[in-house]
Enzyme design. Structure first.
Site, mmCIF file in Angstrom:
data_model
loop_
_atom_site.group_PDB
_atom_site.id
_atom_site.type_symbol
_atom_site.label_atom_id
_atom_site.label_comp_id
_atom_site.label_asym_id
_atom_site.label_seq_id
_atom_site.Cartn_x
_atom_site.Cartn_y
_atom_site.Cartn_z
ATOM 1 N N GLU A 273 9.922 -15.149 4.184
ATOM 2 C CA GLU A 273 9.990 -14.088 3.167
ATOM 3 C C GLU A 273 9.781 -12.705 3.781
ATOM 4 O O GLU A 273 8.847 -11.998 3.399
ATOM 5 C CB GLU A 273 8.905 -14.330 2.103
ATOM 6 C CG GLU A 273 8.964 -15.679 1.419
ATOM 7 C CD GLU A 273 7.716 -15.958 0.552
ATOM 8 O OE1 GLU A 273 6.723 -15.206 0.646
ATOM 9 O OE2 GLU A 273 7.757 -16.932 -0.214
ATOM 10 N N GLY A 275 9.946 -8.795 4.419
ATOM 11 C CA GLY A 275 10.264 -7.597 3.642
ATOM 12 C C GLY A 275 10.337 -6.414 4.589
ATOM 13 O O GLY A 275 11.405 -5.902 4.922
ATOM 14 N N CYS A 344 -3.002 17.496 -6.237
ATOM 15 C CA CYS A 344 -4.358 18.047 -6.258
ATOM 16 C C CYS A 344 -5.397 17.031 -5.797
ATOM 17 O O CYS A 344 -6.271 16.620 -6.586
ATOM 18 C CB CYS A 344 -4.671 18.555 -7.656
ATOM 19 S SG CYS A 344 -3.474 19.799 -8.119
#
Ligand code: LLP
Length: 415
Positions: A273, A275, A344
């Site tokens: 799997e 990614g 901020c």
């Protein structure tokens, strides 16, 4: 390896200048190289040679449907963790019969959706989840294909937030308990136990934790056989690391070859799997300098990309290279700066203490290796519309996700 390179001091993605993209699409935006994604996916595919396998791209790394579509065309399977990800895979032409569904908290409606779409396998992470799937499958008069995800208590030697195979992590089922569940397989009338699964962590830079895991999995398989169960596949999860700067991870070929060598007697189909290893180096975040600001202690370069666009630097202390789009030859006057966004928070930085050429408002920068866990982890914090995404192929580019508008920000809200 990737296809971002300088041509006469301007940074290009394949044959398209990033200055051109910044001008036409505006910033911040993500830019992906199709050739890089395809090359990385094929590097996994090719390494299996004739061994039965399925490369299930982990959708969470980058779930843009244009990217899923090009992987579906290469016959990829998909690793999903939510109903939303399954929806994306189906929309992009992916085959649900090549989908594995991981995650510790699958909801009833997500399980039902996956059962109705006849996915390849549920990677089950607890006995309660197994009960839930059994009950829902009975109601739908189906048999749910399941592999149990075990937690082998192995240290993947990576950032603690992305280690998943240690006993203090929430993931997987302790080995003893998993063996017991396989032993009592007959109690689960609507479950078909088809595999064994594991994923111990992400951004792994060495093969040894993976090989150690395989040894544990082999022992479990032998036990399972003695219960009269014969599995069809073994799933090693994702986790292969990439170079963010000078790291030297094993190549897909080294990884697959050594895994296959360890597993050859078992005669099982091997699922993985990946990614990050497919999309990580295939994308950058393109951002523009708004202001420069020299303070008594530090020099800041304030850019229009921020932690809401790319959270990895502040969340994991991740280091990602930063390259100027226009590289000046007079790189003698390098200065040390913090590259920060408009949000901020003092944690809003993309890079700290970076030695860069003198920068001025309007200059563009590329935050490198941002193709994985970049846009997919972005948010609207500070009511900032999410960035556009651009897919480059050769000398062409297309906007594969338009920039969000202010109207998008309040969609679904009521006065
Ligand atoms: N399979 C499972 C069950 C996973 O949990 C993951 C990633 C993968 C496959 C894919 O792992 P990869 O090949 O990409 O390492 N946001 C973090 C990474 C989180 C990884 C979560 N699970 C980061 O930006 O570093």
């Amino acid at each position: 390896m990737h296809y971002f390179h300088y041509k006469k001091n301007t940074l290009f993605c394949e044959e398209v200048s990033l200055a051109h993209i910044a001008e036409h699409v505006k910033t911040p935006c993500y830019v992906y190289s199709q050739a890089t994604i395809e090359r990385h996916f094929k590097a996994f595919q090719k390494s299996f040679q004739n061994s039965p396998h399925l490369v299930c791209y982990s959708v969470k790394a980058n779930s843009n449907i244009s990217i899923l579509k090009l992987l579906a065309k290469l016959e990829a399977g998909f690793d999903i963790v939510s109903g939303g990800e399954l929806f994306r895979v189906i929309k992009s032409g992916g085959d649900p019969k090549k989908v594995v569904f991981s995650g510790v908290g699958k909801k009833d409606e997500e399980i039902r959706y996956a059962l109705q779409k006849n996915i390849l396998c549920f990677n089950v992470e607890s006995s309660q989840e197994l009960d839930a799937i059994n009950t829902l499958a009975r109601k739908l008069r189906k048999k749910a294909p399941v592999s149990l995800r075990v937690n082998p208590n192995i240290n993947p030697k990576t950032h603690p937030y992305i280690a998943t195979g240690l006993k203090e992590n929430k993931f997987g089922i302790p080995i003893r308990e998993a063996i017991d569940l396989y032993k009592h397989h007959k109690n689960y009338t609507h479950i078909h136990f088809t595999g064994l699964d594991c994923h111990i962590g992400s951004q792994m830079l060495s093969l040894s934790p993976i090989l150690e895991t395989i040894k544990e999995l082999k022992k479990i398989i032998l036990k399972i056989k003695s219960f009269g169960l014969s599995l069809e596949h073994i799933n090693l999860g994702g986790g292969l690391g990439i170079p963010y700067t000078h790291e030297e991870p094993p190549s897909p070929q080294q990884y697959i070859t050594s895994a296959l060598k360890e597993l050859k007697d078992l005669k099982l189909k091997l699922l993985i799997e990946p990614g990050r290893a497919i999309v990580g180096n295939a994308g950058i975040l393109l951002t523009k300098v708004l202001y420069t600001k020299n303070m008594p202690q530090k020099n800041f370069v304030i850019v229009d990309g921020a932690m809401n666009d790319l959270i990895r630097p502040t969340l994991y202390g991740a280091y990602q290279d930063i390259w100027p789009v226009q590289r000046s030859l007079a790189s003698l006057g390098m200065t040390s700066v913090d590259i920060v966004g408009p949000i901020c928070e003092s944690g809003d930085f993309l890079g700290k203490n970076r030695k860069l050429i003198p920068l001025h408002p309007g200059d563009c920068l590329a935050i490198m290796s941002a193709g994985a866990y970049g846009f997919s982890m972005s948010s609207n914090y500070n009511s900032r519309p999410r960035a556009a995404e651009v897919l480059v192929s050769g000398g062409k580019f297309k906007i594969c996700r338009r920039r969000e508008s202010f109207e998008d920000l309040i969609r679904g809200e009521t006065l």
